[in-house]
Scaffold this motif. Structure first.
Motif, PDB file in Angstrom:
ATOM      1  N   PHE A  86      -4.344  -8.977  -8.881  1.00 43.48           N
ATOM      2  CA  PHE A  86      -3.512  -9.734  -7.954  1.00 43.48           C
ATOM      3  C   PHE A  86      -3.244  -8.900  -6.701  1.00 43.48           C
ATOM      4  CE2 PHE A  86      -0.725  -7.341 -10.742  1.00 43.48           C
ATOM      5  CZ  PHE A  86       0.238  -6.815  -9.882  1.00 43.48           C
ATOM      6  N   LYS A  87      -2.682  -9.575  -5.686  1.00 48.87           N
ATOM      7  CA  LYS A  87      -2.303  -8.896  -4.446  1.00 48.87           C
ATOM      8  C   LYS A  87      -0.806  -8.616  -4.473  1.00 48.87           C
ATOM      9  CE  LYS A  87      -2.347 -10.987  -0.330  1.00 48.87           C
ATOM     10  NZ  LYS A  87      -2.870 -11.538   0.950  1.00 48.87           N
ATOM     11  N   PHE A  88      -0.451  -7.381  -4.224  1.00 48.78           N
ATOM     12  CA  PHE A  88       0.945  -6.933  -4.233  1.00 48.78           C
ATOM     13  C   PHE A  88       1.318  -6.500  -2.822  1.00 48.78           C
ATOM     14  CE2 PHE A  88       3.828  -3.184  -4.812  1.00 48.78           C
ATOM     15  CZ  PHE A  88       4.968  -3.917  -5.128  1.00 48.78           C
ATOM     16  N   ILE A 107      14.164  -5.790   1.647  1.00 51.99           N
ATOM     17  CA  ILE A 107      13.023  -5.087   1.073  1.00 51.99           C
ATOM     18  C   ILE A 107      12.432  -6.022   0.020  1.00 51.99           C
ATOM     19  CG2 ILE A 107      12.233  -3.067  -0.199  1.00 51.99           C
ATOM     20  CD1 ILE A 107      14.525  -1.506   1.019  1.00 51.99           C
ATOM     21  N   ASN A 108      11.275  -6.586   0.334  1.00 50.30           N
ATOM     22  CA  ASN A 108      10.679  -7.603  -0.529  1.00 50.30           C
ATOM     23  C   ASN A 108       9.402  -7.099  -1.191  1.00 50.30           C
ATOM     24  OD1 ASN A 108      12.649  -9.484   0.118  1.00 50.30           O
ATOM     25  ND2 ASN A 108      11.488 -10.356   1.819  1.00 50.30           N
ATOM     26  N   PHE A 109       9.176  -7.591  -2.399  1.00 49.59           N
ATOM     27  CA  PHE A 109       7.951  -7.325  -3.147  1.00 49.59           C
ATOM     28  C   PHE A 109       7.326  -8.671  -3.488  1.00 49.59           C
ATOM     29  CE2 PHE A 109      10.999  -3.932  -3.982  1.00 49.59           C
ATOM     30  CZ  PHE A 109      10.281  -2.814  -3.571  1.00 49.59           C
ATOM     31  N   THR A 110       6.175  -8.949  -2.879  1.00 48.18           N
ATOM     32  CA  THR A 110       5.529 -10.235  -3.035  1.00 48.18           C
ATOM     33  C   THR A 110       4.321 -10.106  -3.963  1.00 48.18           C
ATOM     34  OG1 THR A 110       6.204 -10.833  -0.790  1.00 48.18           O
ATOM     35  CG2 THR A 110       4.477 -12.169  -1.798  1.00 48.18           C
ATOM     36  N   PHE A 111       4.181 -11.078  -4.855  1.00 47.71           N
ATOM     37  CA  PHE A 111       3.084 -11.113  -5.823  1.00 47.71           C
ATOM     38  C   PHE A 111       2.298 -12.396  -5.607  1.00 47.71           C
ATOM     39  CE2 PHE A 111       6.596  -8.726  -7.516  1.00 47.71           C
ATOM     40  CZ  PHE A 111       6.042  -7.629  -8.109  1.00 47.71           C
ATOM     41  N   GLN A 112       0.972 -12.259  -5.396  1.00 45.45           N
ATOM     42  CA  GLN A 112       0.121 -13.433  -5.210  1.00 45.45           C
ATOM     43  C   GLN A 112      -1.077 -13.369  -6.165  1.00 45.45           C
ATOM     44  OE1 GLN A 112       0.179 -12.794  -0.624  1.00 45.45           O
ATOM     45  NE2 GLN A 112      -0.483 -14.908  -0.931  1.00 45.45           N
TER      46      GLN A 112
END
Length: 235
Positions: A190-192, A230-235
């Motif tokens: 996945f893309k982090f 401060i965000n951590f996005t998971f795609q």
């Protein structure tokens, strides 16, 4: 706590970018991940909200101390690819935060008069333009900015009580502009995406007390939110 979280994120950025930029070319993960027109994901993160106070010309010395804390954010991501370097993003999220206000008016003699705890739950909806660099191995740095609006579920705007009985009131709806930066990390499955973003309110959020000469609100010309996400996005 906020400074520690920012430092950890910065160190992760630096270590990963160093590994990618200063080593020979590697096999790319998720080579076709960015090709679809639309993509989705979810967001977990931290926030720290503050208030910026502007005072009337008759009272220019700041008399309100703001103590902020680290809050929590959770949301969804909708991404529309424009081209290899531009994306339009909608990131609706719910944020939880707390700010403590201390009023230093000499007329106040008790903690009930000087202290206000402001807990807020926002439904926060940003529309953002993401501008990326060319992908380098498995990383892609970017800058991001745009506008947003929020619904403060804890505003007390329609509450008839005010600071005279301990109720600090804020407006329900607020508009902001946002700007920040981050980096896409293409992992095996996945893309982090960790990112840091500043959020700045464009409107006055203060609901003034019923008494026009209130010692709490009469000296304030404008009160507006500013914050760090401060965000951590998971795609």
């Amino acid at each position: 706590m906020k400074k520690i979280v920012i430092l950890i994120v910065a160190l992760v950025f630096a270590q990963h970018m160093s590994a990618q930029l200063f080593t020979k070319e590697k096999v790319q993960n998720l080579q076709n991940f960015d090709k679809p027109r639309f993509s989705w994901g979810y967001i977990l993160g931290f926030n720290s909200y503050d208030f910026n106070f502007d005072y009337t010309s008759d009272f220019l010395d700041e008399d309100i101390e703001v103590k902020n804390s680290v809050g929590f954010s959770v949301g969804l991501l909708g991404n529309m690819r424009i081209n290899d370097y531009l994306d339009l993003r909608l990131e609706p999220m719910v944020t939880f935060t707390r700010r403590d206000l201390t009023f230093s008016n000499p007329l106040f003699t008790s903690e009930f008069e000087t202290f206000r705890e402001v807990r807020s739950t926002y439904v926060h909806i940003p529309l953002l333009l993401k501008v990326s660099t060319k992908r380098i191995n498995n990383i892609k740095p970017f800058i991001i900015g745009g506008v947003s609006t929020s619904l403060n579920l804890s505003s007390n705007e329609d509450n008839p009580d005010d600071n005279s009985v301990g109720e600090f009131r804020m407006k329900t709806n607020t508009n902001y502009y946002e700007i920040g930066f981050g980096i896409d990390l293409y992992l095996y499955y996945f893309k982090f995406t960790p990112s840091i973003r500043g959020v700045f309110a464009m409107t006055d959020e203060l609901v003034r007390d019923n008494d026009p000469n209130s010692p709490y609100t009469s000296t304030i010309d404008k009160m507006s939110t500013r914050g760090i996400f401060i965000n951590f996005t998971f795609q």
